[in-house]
Structure formats: C-alpha cells, structure tokens
Design a protein around this motif. Structure first.
Motif, PDB file in Angstrom:
ATOM      1  N   ALA A  77      -2.589 -31.425  32.715  1.00 21.73           N
ATOM      2  CA  ALA A  77      -1.646 -32.031  31.760  1.00 21.73           C
ATOM      3  C   ALA A  77      -2.346 -32.439  30.482  1.00 21.73           C
ATOM      4  O   ALA A  77      -1.857 -32.172  29.369  1.00 21.73           O
ATOM      5  N   ASN A 128      -2.072 -30.603  26.743  1.00 24.98           N
ATOM      6  CA  ASN A 128      -1.427 -31.466  25.744  1.00 24.98           C
ATOM      7  C   ASN A 128      -2.036 -31.326  24.347  1.00 24.98           C
ATOM      8  O   ASN A 128      -1.371 -31.582  23.346  1.00 24.98           O
ATOM      9  N   TYR A 171       7.352 -32.458  27.059  1.00 23.28           N
ATOM     10  CA  TYR A 171       6.090 -32.220  27.770  1.00 23.28           C
ATOM     11  C   TYR A 171       5.054 -33.270  27.380  1.00 23.28           C
ATOM     12  O   TYR A 171       4.416 -33.891  28.241  1.00 23.28           O
ATOM     13  N   ILE A 224       4.947 -35.575  30.565  1.00 27.36           N
ATOM     14  CA  ILE A 224       3.890 -35.019  31.405  1.00 27.36           C
ATOM     15  C   ILE A 224       2.510 -35.362  30.857  1.00 27.36           C
ATOM     16  O   ILE A 224       1.649 -35.879  31.573  1.00 27.36           O
TER      17      ILE A 224
END
Length: 317
Positions: free
Chosen positions: A32, A36, A236, A240
């Motif tokens: 994650a 990112n 996202y 996340i």
C-alpha cells in the motif's frame, strides 16, 4: 495471502493478530505504501500539493473513524499525549505529506521514494548528536552507506542539476525525510499514556484541519475537473495508502518484533520503484538501482545496530 486476510478479520474485534495474519497484513502495508507514491504522483497533476494532502486526509479520517470505532479504539486523549499528537500530526502527516506531494511533481516517483525513505539514516545521524542515542559501528556503517547511496542518486547523470525544479523537488523530498526523522526522535522520548493506535485518529484530525486551512489560505477553493480516475486515486490514497496502512501498521507492531517490521519496511522503496515502472512507465536506470541497494542496505545496518543497542540496554536494565 487470502487466508492471512481472513485470519486478520477474525482477530480484528480482539485488537490482536495471529502471527500468520500479522505477516499477511504487513505485506499489505508495504504494498500500500509503495504504490501510494505513484498514486500521489498522479494526484498532484490534478490539484496543488496542499489540497492533495488535505482531501486525502479527510478520506483517511473518515476511514479511521469507522475502523477504530469497530475495534473499540475511540477515546479522548489525555493531556500528556497532546505533544505526541501534535508532533505526529505536524511533522509527519502535514510537513512530510506536503513536501513529498510538492517534490514528486518534479521528480520521478521511483527516485522520490528512495529519497523519502532515507528517514532512518537521518535518525541514525541526528539522534547521537542530540544525545538521544549512541552511535554504534553498525549504525555508522549504515549511515555512511546510505549517504553514499544518496550521492549516487543525486549525481549529475541521474539528476539534472541545471533544472531548478528538479533540484527543488529533490530538496523537498529530502527535507520531508528529515522532518519525519525529527518526529521519530521525539516519539522515542515520549512517555505514552494511550496507545499509538488510539491516538491515531486525533493525529489525523489535527493534520486534516491544518492542511485544509493552509490549502484554503494558500490556494483558495480547489478547482479541478473531477473524473472517475481522480476519485479512485483519492480513495486509494486516503483509504488504503493512509487509513488502512496506518491502522494495519499499528496492529502489526503488536504482533511482530520491532526489528522485523523496521527491516521489512525497507521493501517499500522496492515496491515503489516497481509500481512506478508498471503504473507510470518510469525507467529503472543503473544509478537508481545502485542507490536503492546502498540506501536499503544502510537502513538495514542502522536499524539492526539500533535494535541491538536497545536490546543490550533492556538486558542491563
């Protein structure tokens, strides 16, 4: 990975994880966080860095409210924990977030994540200078390797020093790493009343308020053409890459040794480099590969030296 995720959800209500679920969740955190950086690189093409960080923070705040509410971790912080709330909120969630978002506009995400994850090296260098730690041989070797890696990634063949924006972007990301390092040094000295997990939502709340206020004053109201892609990118990054990752890391820290998690997070830049190549088509050149190898090895040595020193201190009382 699926069975580990199921184990995680079974343990969720008890605020504890089996070792198998913890490892699976830890892998999710590394993925994650690594991805990112490429997502942030795309977000700042639509909105200024302050608004990118502010909107992501609002989404993370909503997600954490649900997660911590379901796990009975919502609480009012005591006065003694306010300094650490402000430290994390301002140095990490605000300054680090904005500087990374600003810097990644001018740098490839793959190079930015390697520069951003030099944080443990700055901790290894600064903590002894501030009399907060002891400089051991492994930590010194790790810091030197990391600085050599930094020189490799900043060499004129890798970074165009004639381009002011590129130099500015690199400087911003390095300053972001130093800001995070300052926060880590403070956190180590703080005497916690509540757990880091219980204080997490308050840290995000403070950061969200500061980021939003700064964005309004600096850039005015956000103006962009919203699309399905932009919404998905924000979901996202907020849910996340921020909310889930922060919660998961707090849970993992209860179940896996600090040394394992510290060394394991060195995989995040590798994931970031790979995701930038896949999602953004960024090339992986030799200088980037060498620099990443040196910096990650340096972080590993510095972390190992730090944990060995702490283990000896604990054993000696």
């Amino acid at each position: 990975m699926l069975s580990a995720g199921l184990d995680c959800f079974k343990d969720f209500a008890m605020n504890s994880l089996s070792s198998r679920a913890a490892v699976g969740l830890f892998l999710i955190v590394v993925l994650a966080w690594g991805v990112n950086w490429s997502v942030t690189k795309q977000l700042v093409q639509f909105l200024p860095p302050l608004w990118t960080s502010a909107i992501r923070s609002w989404i993370a705040l909503a997600g954490l409210f649900v997660i911590l509410g379901l796990s009975n971790n919502l609480m009012i912080p005591e006065r003694r924990d306010i300094p650490v709330i402000l430290s994390v909120a301002l140095l990490h969630m605000t300054v680090f977030s904005v500087l990374v978002a600003a810097g990644v506009r001018f740098l490839p995400a793959s190079k930015a994540i390697v520069l951003g994850y030099t944080t443990p090296l700055w901790v290894a260098i600064a903590a002894p200078l501030l009399a907060k730690d002891t400089l051991t041989a492994p930590k010194l070797a790790g810091a030197l390797l990391g600085l050599i890696g930094l020189a490799v990634i900043l060499n004129p063949a890798s970074i165009d020093w004639t381009n002011g924006n590129v130099v500015l972007g690199a400087g911003m990301v390095i300053l972001a790493a130093i800001s995070w390092a300052a926060n880590i040094i403070y956190i180590r000295a703080h005497h916690w009343t509540a757990s880091p997990l219980q204080l997490l939502i308050w840290q995000v709340l403070v950061a969200t308020i500061v980021l939003t206020g700064s964005a309004v004053v600096t850039d005015g109201l956000p103006h962009t053409e919203w699309s399905c892609k932009l919404v998905l990118l924000f979901l996202y990054s907020g849910l996340i890459g921020t909310a889930l990752a922060y919660w998961a890391m707090s849970m993992v820290n209860k179940s896996i040794s600090a040394l394992t998690t510290s060394l394991g997070t060195t995989g995040t830049p590798l994931v970031g480099i790979a995701s930038a190549a896949i999602l953004l088509g960024e090339p992986i050149d030799m200088s980037l590969a060498v620099a990443a190898g040196l910096i990650i090895t340096g972080i590993g040595l510095a972390t190992l030296g730090d944990r060995l020193l702490r283990g000896q201190a604990t054993a000696s009382g």
